[in-house]
Enzyme design. Structure first.
Site, PDB file in Angstrom:
ATOM      1  N   GLU A  13       0.809  -1.219   0.000  1.00 62.84           N
ATOM      2  CA  GLU A  13       0.000   0.000   0.000  1.00 62.84           C
ATOM      3  C   GLU A  13       0.846   1.275   0.000  1.00 62.84           C
ATOM      4  OE1 GLU A  13      -3.886  -1.866   2.298  1.00 62.84           O
ATOM      5  OE2 GLU A  13      -2.326  -0.956   3.491  1.00 62.84           O
ATOM      6  N   ASP A 210     -12.740  -5.926  -1.441  1.00 59.18           N
ATOM      7  CA  ASP A 210     -13.551  -7.140  -1.265  1.00 59.18           C
ATOM      8  C   ASP A 210     -14.876  -6.719  -0.633  1.00 59.18           C
ATOM      9  OD1 ASP A 210     -11.362  -7.067   1.193  1.00 59.18           O
ATOM     10  OD2 ASP A 210     -13.375  -7.501   1.883  1.00 59.18           O
TER      11      ASP A 210
END
Ligand SMILES: C[C@H]1O[C@@H](n2cnc3c(N)ncnc32)[C@H](O)[C@@H]1O
Length: 248
Positions: A13, A210
């Site tokens: 990230e 998700d």
């Protein structure tokens, strides 16, 4: 000039931001974490990997504030979508954060942070607006692979807890209990509490990897490996390059 902290829970990230720091950046190792201090496209920054979870995020936030005197903290990463209107690939910028696993009843109210007398921590409006504007620009430009849907950009509540939610029943329970929560992650509200206690403005931007359901593990991993960096490049990089995150 004030220094900005950029925190992420996973290496992927923040890897591209770390790689873009000026060559003079220095690494400080504190409490088993590396803090990269330098300049990122002209903005004085400290970038750090918090690792996953509320304690890790709180420790990292305390360190950037106390050791490096940052004037603002930005947390970036992935999250599981919770609200029916939030899809994989969308971007969520928090207007407030809360801890969905905090429950000190009957001593305190459900979700209330004991002795702080509040459930939610509000983000910095100016920093959040910059993130929203950059995310909307990115969504309009179509910088993602053709197969991806055009991301939508949401502004609202993010719920944090020490649980990777990959269970339809738990997601359903949380959706009923927190109807306005847009997404679930594991760090934001812990960092927010620390920033609130120190009086340091903060913001959180999450990309939905998700849907916090039975396929969350594979969806999250695929997103992390294949798509996460496109959002960093498309939203954070232009924002930093424009100088908008430099403070006076
Ligand atoms: C697993 C890492 O990604 C975020 N994250 C992504 N998807 C989810 C989910 N379904 N539940 C909780 N956290 C999630 C967390 O913040 C953590 O850092």
């Amino acid at each position: 000039m004030g220094r900005l902290a950029i925190l992420g829970a996973l290496h992927e990230e923040i890897a591209d931001l770390l790689a873009a720091m000026d060559p003079g950046a220095q690494t400080h190792r504190i409490a088993m974490r590396d803090f990269q201090v330098g300049t990122l496209w002209g903005t004085p920054c400290v970038i750090a990997l918090s690792r996953i979870g509320k304690v890790a995020a709180a420790a990292t936030a305390s360190i950037v504030i106390q050791e490096f005197g940052v004037t603002r903290v930005l947390f970036t990463g992935l999250a599981g979508g919770l609200h029916p209107q939030v899809r994989v690939g969308d971007v969520v910028v928090a207007d407030a954060l809360m801890q969905h696993d905090m429950d000190a009843r009957p001593l305190f109210g459900r979700h209330e942070i004991p002795l702080l007398g509040r459930e939610r921590f509000d983000t910095d409006a100016a920093l959040s607006t910059l993130l929203l504007d950059s995310a909307r620009d990115f969504a309009g430009k179509g910088g993602l692979p053709a197969a991806s849907a055009t991301p939508r950009v949401h502004h609202g509540l993010i719920a944090t807890g020490d649980i990777f939610v990959n269970d339809n029943a738990l997601a359903h329970t949380l959706r009923e209990r927190l109807p306005d929560a847009l997404c679930l992650e594991m760090e934001g509200a812990a960092m927010a509490q620390v920033c609130h206690e120190f009086g340091v403005p903060f913001a959180v931007m999450r990309v939905i990897s998700d849907s916090a359901d039975h396929t969350a593990k594979t969806d999250f991993t695929d997103f992390l490996v294949n798509l996460a960096r496109l959002y960093t490049a498309g939203i954070l990089k232009p924002l930093l390059q424009s100088g908008a995150l430099r403070d006076a």
